[in-house]
Write a protein that holds these residues in place. Structure first.
Motif, short mmCIF file in Angstrom:
data_model
loop_
_atom_site.label_atom_id
_atom_site.label_comp_id
_atom_site.label_asym_id
_atom_site.label_seq_id
_atom_site.Cartn_x
_atom_site.Cartn_y
_atom_site.Cartn_z
N UNK B 1 0.82 -1.21 0.05
CA UNK B 1 -0.08 -0.13 0.17
C UNK B 1 0.87 1.22 -0.14
N UNK B 2 0.47 2.39 -0.76
CA UNK B 2 1.19 3.45 -0.73
C UNK B 2 1.27 4.38 0.51
N UNK B 3 1.97 5.33 0.54
CA UNK B 3 2.05 5.86 2.05
C UNK B 3 1.95 5.07 3.32
N UNK B 6 2.48 6.71 6.60
CA UNK B 6 1.32 7.47 7.32
C UNK B 6 0.15 6.36 7.64
N UNK B 10 -1.00 6.36 11.52
CA UNK B 10 -2.32 6.48 11.51
C UNK B 10 -2.90 5.33 12.48
N UNK B 72 0.38 16.20 6.53
CA UNK B 72 -0.51 17.11 5.72
C UNK B 72 -1.85 16.08 5.40
N UNK B 74 -5.43 14.60 4.13
CA UNK B 74 -6.76 15.53 3.77
C UNK B 74 -7.90 14.52 3.54
N UNK B 75 -8.89 15.04 3.40
CA UNK B 75 -10.08 14.15 3.12
C UNK B 75 -10.20 13.42 4.28
N UNK B 76 -10.55 12.17 4.29
CA UNK B 76 -11.08 11.31 5.38
C UNK B 76 -9.92 11.15 6.41
N UNK B 77 -8.63 11.22 5.81
CA UNK B 77 -7.42 11.00 6.83
C UNK B 77 -7.36 12.81 7.64
N UNK B 78 -7.64 13.57 6.97
CA UNK B 78 -7.69 14.79 7.89
C UNK B 78 -9.01 14.74 8.89
N UNK B 79 -10.03 14.18 8.46
CA UNK B 79 -11.25 14.29 9.24
C UNK B 79 -11.11 13.19 10.58
N UNK B 213 -19.31 10.74 7.00
CA UNK B 213 -20.15 11.79 5.93
C UNK B 213 -19.73 13.13 5.84
N UNK B 214 -18.59 13.33 6.55
CA UNK B 214 -17.77 14.79 6.49
C UNK B 214 -18.87 16.05 6.92
N UNK B 215 -19.93 15.56 7.87
CA UNK B 215 -20.89 16.71 8.05
C UNK B 215 -20.80 16.86 9.54
#
Lengths: 316, 224
Positions: B1-3, B6, B10, B72, B74-79, B213-215
């Motif tokens: 798996x890349x990254x 990270x 995680x 840094x 982003x997206x679900x990793x950031x959430x 959901x990001x909300x």
């Protein structure tokens, strides 16, 4: 596909009407012919109807549209580089084109000012509507297009002339009759370079640093008063400080110009752009649009799994 | 798996959340056991152990900040990163409430608790269940489970209402001596601590929903 292009060909040409506030600049005699009037806003139904436009997540703009792409495909000989790209690019915003190497984002950028014309065997089909005309129409005068849609490249490419001559070059060949010195100063100011070069305007442009040269190239692009500025990896050859200056500049310029930027640097796309388009190529290496929407949404909660995988570094 | 790097950091942070949550869950169980059996050694251990919970919280917070600064996300990793920062604060506070219950046990000593005791243990068990379920829903990214756990908070609140009414009735109706008065107020305090645990677990569920959901959604606004 050639039939499509032939069908679009118009026998005669006429100049494009000047945009607001650009009467001062001379204009190439030959120009663009209007295509049939098209709605600048399209509903999802239209996107769904268009072949090749299937499957992408698209945000509907509720603001002015600068470029309207409908089913744009590009071929290099037998090879199809882009397939059915359909979305609207907003006016006076920074829109970032992102995607892995070979997804066709630079190819797409080059469609907007007919740079693909320079590549033998390149064919473009579909429609890119700009100021009411299809940019892909063969009858369109690419010189006029390139004045209205300027470009800044990855590597700064100033002419081996003085700073002044670089900025004055475009207006001069376009027959500019106004105050050239004032225009050069204004362009350099807008490119955030005036303060650093105002006492050395006769110095060779090649003596500037990389970051200054890139801002000079932006000033040169601005000097002919374009409406759209295309930037292909404009900061990838620059150090971090010069990069941040270019990014600041892009945000400032977006108040007056539509900016389209291709970047591999995802954080840069997140920092500078209001909208982001994500392209991806499959195994046959043909690039397609996966998702287009506000940058904020793309980087916090993308709708397509492939966008998420790419921006979080899990692609591949 | 890349990254890979990270992915590893995680995973490490997620393991840290799981560990901290189980540490806090044990504090709830031990504090209630100490209150029930008046085991002063156990109560003292919960109070002393809270320092460790606090330290684990700050260590996790630092770990996630490092991850955000260097990777840094982003997206679900950031959430997820942002959510962990909020969740560790909730876990630490739940730990504080368990410590509060242990302190009540210490304070009461041999004194009996007031009469509605069975309710209190049921309530604590529900809060413990909420804590575990909320963390599971977050780590397993299970929105439906998170919403179901939030519903349990209503049950916790209902028991708190019952205990609260009972205490008020007793305090206002009967001539009480100081010791009895104490025992009722401590019952109220203990149940209040548990009620707050339920609210904190609800916060964690809200983060689980946000992660999926990001909300941001506020669920079951507490009336306390």
């Amino acid at each position: 596909m050639r039939e499509v292009m032939a069908a679009n060909r118009e026998p005669d040409t006429e100049a494009m009407p000047p945009a607001e506030g650009e009467a001062a600049v001379g204009r190439a005699a030959a120009g663009l012919r209007p295509t049939a009037a098209r709605p600048q806003q399209a509903g999802n139904e239209l996107f769904d109807e268009i072949e090749g436009g299937r499957g992408a997540v698209r945000h509907q703009l509720d603001e002015e549209v600068a470029l309207q792409l409908r089913d744009v495909s590009v071929y290099y000989g037998e090879f199809q580089a882009l397939d059915g790209i359909t979305f609207d690019i907003p006016k006076r915003r920074v829109t970032a084109l992102i995607g892995p190497s070979g997804c066709g984002k630079s190819t797409l950028l080059r469609c907007f000012n007919r740079m693909n014309d320079l590549i033998p065997d390149a064919r473009m089909v579909g429609e890119i509507t700009f100021a009411g005309r299809n940019l892909l129409d063969p009858s369109i005068d690419s010189v006029d297009v390139r004045r209205r849609i300027g470009m800044v490249f990855q590597k700064p490419n100033p002419f081996p002339k003085s700073i002044f001559a670089n900025v004055a070059f475009g207006p001069r060949i376009n027959g500019f009759r106004g105050d050239l010195e004032a225009l050069v100063e204004e362009s350099l100011r807008r490119a955030a370079l005036w303060g650093e070069v105002k006492d050395d305007l006769n110095k060779s442009a090649l003596a500037l640093s990389g970051g200054q040269q890139q801002r000079l190239c932006i000033a040169r692009a601005i000097a002919v008063q374009p409406e759209i500025i295309l930037m292909d990896e404009p900061a990838s050859a620059l150090d971090p400080v010069a990069t941040l200056k270019i990014e600041d500049l892009m945000r400032e310029l977006a108040a007056e110009y539509t900016i389209l930027v291709v970047t591999h640097n995802m954080q840069q796309a997140a920092r500078v752009s209001s909208y982001t388009a994500f392209l991806l190529a499959g195994e046959e290496r043909t690039g397609r649009l996966v998702e287009f929407g506000p940058t904020q949404g793309i980087f916090t909660n993308p709708e397509d799994r492939r966008t998420e995988d790419y921006i979080t570094g899990r692609y591949g | 798996m890349p990254r890979t790097a990270f992915g590893e950091s995680q995973q490490h942070a997620e393991d840290g959340v799981r560990l901290l949550a189980s540490r806090v869950e044990k504090a709830i169980v031990d504090s209630m056991e100490a209150l029930r059996t008046r085991n002063m050694t156990l109560a003292r251990a919960v109070v002393d152990g809270d320092t460790d919970v606090n330290q684990k919280r700050y260590a996790l917070e630092e770990e996630v900040l490092q991850m955000m600064a260097t990777q840094a996300p982003v997206a679900s990793d950031l959430r997820e990163s942002v959510s962990i920062l909020s969740i560790v604060a909730d876990l630490e506070r739940i730990g504080d409430h368990a410590e509060g219950i242990a302190r009540i046990a210490l304070f009461l000593g041999d004194q009996p608790l007031a009469s509605t005791e069975p309710d209190l243990w049921v309530m604590a068990e529900k809060a413990r269940e909420m804590l575990r379920g909320s963390i599971d829903s977050f780590l397993e990214r299970d929105e439906a489970a998170a919403r179901a756990i939030c519903d349990l908070d209503d049950e916790v609140d209902q028991i708190y209402d019952r205990i609260h009414r009972h205490v008020i009735e007793q305090l206002s109706g009967l001539p009480l001596d100081a010791q009895e008065f104490d025992s009722y107020t401590h019952l109220l305090w203990a149940s209040h601590n548990i009620e707050r645990m339920g609210d904190r677990a609800t916060n964690i569920c809200e983060r689980a929903i946000f992660l999926v959901t990001g909300r941001f959604e506020e669920i079951n606004v507490s009336s306390y």
